[in-house]
Design a protein around this motif. Structure first.
Motif, PDB file in Angstrom:
ATOM      1  N   ILE A 240      31.267  31.539  20.756  1.00  0.00           N
ATOM      2  CA  ILE A 240      32.610  31.067  20.400  1.00  0.00           C
ATOM      3  C   ILE A 240      33.658  32.024  20.942  1.00  0.00           C
ATOM      4  CG2 ILE A 240      34.105  30.373  18.501  1.00  0.00           C
ATOM      5  CD1 ILE A 240      31.601  30.056  16.762  1.00  0.00           C
ATOM      6  N   TRP A 246      37.515  37.090  16.863  1.00  0.00           N
ATOM      7  CA  TRP A 246      37.354  38.421  17.446  1.00  0.00           C
ATOM      8  C   TRP A 246      38.024  39.494  16.576  1.00  0.00           C
ATOM      9  CZ3 TRP A 246      37.978  38.291  23.549  1.00  0.00           C
ATOM     10  CH2 TRP A 246      36.977  37.464  24.078  1.00  0.00           C
TER      11      TRP A 246
ATOM     12  N   ILE B   9      29.834  37.443  22.872  1.00  0.00           N
ATOM     13  CA  ILE B   9      31.251  37.150  23.089  1.00  0.00           C
ATOM     14  C   ILE B   9      31.907  36.579  21.820  1.00  0.00           C
ATOM     15  CG2 ILE B   9      31.295  34.723  23.846  1.00  0.00           C
ATOM     16  CD1 ILE B   9      32.773  37.711  25.794  1.00  0.00           C
ATOM     17  N   THR B  10      31.101  36.128  20.869  1.00  0.00           N
ATOM     18  CA  THR B  10      31.643  35.609  19.620  1.00  0.00           C
ATOM     19  C   THR B  10      32.340  36.709  18.817  1.00  0.00           C
ATOM     20  OG1 THR B  10      29.885  33.958  19.662  1.00  0.00           O
ATOM     21  CG2 THR B  10      31.035  34.198  17.592  1.00  0.00           C
ATOM     22  N   SER B  11      31.994  37.938  19.093  1.00  0.00           N
ATOM     23  CA  SER B  11      32.743  39.097  18.583  1.00  0.00           C
ATOM     24  C   SER B  11      33.137  39.937  19.794  1.00  0.00           C
ATOM     25  CB  SER B  11      31.912  39.903  17.581  1.00  0.00           C
ATOM     26  OG  SER B  11      31.769  39.189  16.378  1.00  0.00           O
ATOM     27  N   GLY B  12      34.036  39.460  20.538  1.00  0.00           N
ATOM     28  CA  GLY B  12      34.310  39.974  21.874  1.00  0.00           C
ATOM     29  C   GLY B  12      34.862  41.388  21.944  1.00  0.00           C
ATOM     30  N   HIS B  13      35.363  41.929  20.817  1.00  0.00           N
ATOM     31  CA  HIS B  13      35.864  43.297  20.862  1.00  0.00           C
ATOM     32  C   HIS B  13      34.816  44.316  20.428  1.00  0.00           C
ATOM     33  CE1 HIS B  13      39.777  41.993  21.967  1.00  0.00           C
ATOM     34  NE2 HIS B  13      40.093  41.448  20.806  1.00  0.00           N
ATOM     35  N   ALA B  14      33.679  43.849  19.936  1.00  0.00           N
ATOM     36  CA  ALA B  14      32.647  44.767  19.423  1.00  0.00           C
ATOM     37  C   ALA B  14      31.766  45.289  20.558  1.00  0.00           C
ATOM     38  CB  ALA B  14      31.791  44.040  18.391  1.00  0.00           C
TER      39      ALA B  14
END
Lengths: 266, 266
Positions: A240, A246, B9-14
Motif C-alpha cells: 500500500i 507511512w 513500501i507499506t511503511s515506506g519511511h521505516a
C-alpha cells in the motif's frame, strides 16, 4: 479543418452562445454541446447552432446507468429518454454514453445493468433517429465514472444491436490499451465518434493513493479466490503506497493490515 | 495468516530492520523488501531476515527497460543483472519487474524493448534460480511507469519462457479489467505473486488533467489513421478537460486547438 469539432467542455466556463459564436468566427464547422449548457428550450439552441452554420457531432452525455435500487435505475433510464429527445431536437446524430460507476463492489453486476439499460433504450434511440455511442473511459475512472473501460468491452456491448448503438473512441481514454488497434479494426462501422486531447502527467501523484483493503472498491476476495483456483498457493503481499499509512508506527500499520487481510482477502 | 506478506513500501519511511522486527513480533512470516532499502551488504540483510524467521515473497524491483539509446538500455539491463544477484543473495524466489515507460510516444517500440530485455535476462535469472515476475501496472501509469498495463499482455510476454519468467498480479493495478478473470485463469502456473491493497478515490481529481494535443504521450496521428482505415470519416472532436484552458478566452483556446489539430491529428 472540415473534420474538427469543438467539444464545448474544452471551454467549460463559456456559454453555448459564446462557443457557437467563436466557432462561427473561426471557421469551425462542428460543435459538440453538453446537456447542462442547453437552455430550457433546446429547439432555440438548435436554431442558434444551425443559424451559425454549424453541425453537431454529438450531444454529451447520457449514461450513468448502474444504481443500487430498481427505482433509481428507472430514473436513470428516464433521464436518458430525455437526452435522446434533446439530441433529436438539436439534430445531433449521436448521444454519447458515459455508462457510470458501480453502486457497490460488484463490477460485473454493474456491467449487466449497463447492458440491460442499453437494451431498453436502443429501440427508443432507433425511433428517434439517434445513435447511442458507448464510450469506454480510462480505467482510472472505473470506480467513479464508468464500468466500461476498454474499446473491446464497449464494442461487445454494441455488437448485438443495429446502427442505433455504436462506440465512441476518445484517445485519452484508450491510448494505453495493448489491443487498441485490433479493437479499432474490429469496431469498424460501429465507430460513432472520435475525441482527441492528450495525456499529460496527472496533476497530483496517484502513486500515493492506495487504500487499505476494505476501504475501497476492489473485490479482493473474488480476485484472491480466482487466483487460488488458478493454482497459486504462495504468499499474498500487502503493498500500500499511502502517505498517511507511512506516518503511522510500523506495528500499527501491520496490525491493521493483518486484520483487514483476514476480513477482506482470505 | 500463513500467507500474509508485508511489502516494505507499506511503511515506506521505516528501515528494513524496523520492518523485519515488526513482522517477527507480530507473527508475520513473509516479507517483501525493496532494493533501495537494502544495505551495501545484501548477505547481512538476508541473515537478518532469516534470523527473524522470515521468508521473502519477492524483491521489489527490477525493470525500467525502455530507453532512448542502446547504451541506456544496456545500463538498465546491467542494473537488472545486479537485481537478480541481490535476489539470489537474499534468497528471494521472485524479482518483481516494473517494466518502465516509453522514452517517447512509441508504445509498441517500448513494448518490444521490454520483450528484448526479458529475453536477455531470462537465462541469467534461470541460472541464478530466480523467477522474473512481470507486473502489469494500472493504465494510469502507462506514461510514467509501465508500458505493460494488462494481465493478458504480461502473460503473453511470459508465455514463451520457462518457469524463470512469470507474472505478478497486483489487485490495485488490474481490478478494472473486463478480462481479469479469464486472464487469471489463463495465467495459471505463471502466477509468481499476488499483491493486495484497495482502490480509493484519487487524491486529486484526474478528470481535469487533459492536455492539448502535442503536449503529451498519445500517438494521435496513428490512432486517427487507424480509425480512418476502419472506415470512420466523420467529425473528430477536441475534448480537453483542463482548468488552465478554461481560464483562457474561448477564441484563444479554439485557435490553439485548430493549430494543434493540424499539427498532430490530421
Amino acid at each position: 479543418m472540415s473534420r474538427l469539432s469543438f467539444n464545448q467542455i474544452t471551454s467549460g466556463h463559456a456559454s453555448l452562445a459564446e462557443v457557437v459564436d467563436a466557432c462561427r468566427k473561426n471557421g469551425v464547422q462542428w460543435i459538440a454541446p453538453w446537456r447542462h449548457k442547453l437552455s430550457a428550450k433546446p429547439a432555440e439552441d438548435a436554431r442558434r447552432i444551425r443559424d451559425a452554420g454549424l453541425k453537431i457531432s454529438s450531444l454529451c452525455r447520457g449514461g450513468m446507468f448502474p444504481a443500487a435500487t430498481a427505482e433509481e435505475r428507472r430514473e436513470r433510464i428516464d433521464d436518458n429518454r430525455r437526452a435522446i429527445e434533446e439530441a433529436a431536437t438539436l439534430g445531433a446524430g449521436v448521444l454519447v454514453l458515459v455508462c457510470g460507476p458501480a453502486p457497490d463492489r460488484d463490477l460485473d453486476g454493474a456491467r449487466r445493468m449497463v447492458e440491460d439499460s442499453i437494451a431498453i433504450l436502443a429501440p427508443v434511440a432507433r425511433a428517434a433517429g439517434i445513435q447511442l455511442g458507448i464510450e469506454p473511459l480510462h480505467p482510472m475512472f472505473a470506480a467513479s465514472r464508468s464500468v466500461v473501460v476498454t474499446l473491446e468491452q464497449s464494442f461487445n456491448m454494441a455488437e448485438p444491436f443495429g446502427p442505433e448503438v455504436g462506440v465512441v473512441i476518445d484517445a485519452y481514454h484508450v491510448w494505453w490499451d495493448p489491443n487498441l488497434y485490433a479493437s479499432i479494426e474490429r469496431a469498424g462501422a460501429k465507430i460513432a465518434g472520435f475525441h482527441v486531447s492528450d495525456w499529460i502527467p496527472l496533476l497530483a501523484d496517484p502513486l500515493m493513493s492506495r487504500g487499505m483493503m476494505g476501504d475501497g472498491s476492489i473485490e479482493l476476495r473474488r480476485i484472491r479466490a480466482a487466483i487460488d483456483a488458478a493454482g497459486y498457493t504462495g504468499p499474498i503481499e500487502v503493498e500500500i503506497f499511502n502517505e498517511s499509512l507511512w506516518r503511522k508506527p510500523v506495528e500499527e500499520t501491520l496490525r491493521l493490515c493483518a486484520a483487514r487481510f483476514e476480513e477482506h482477502v482470505v
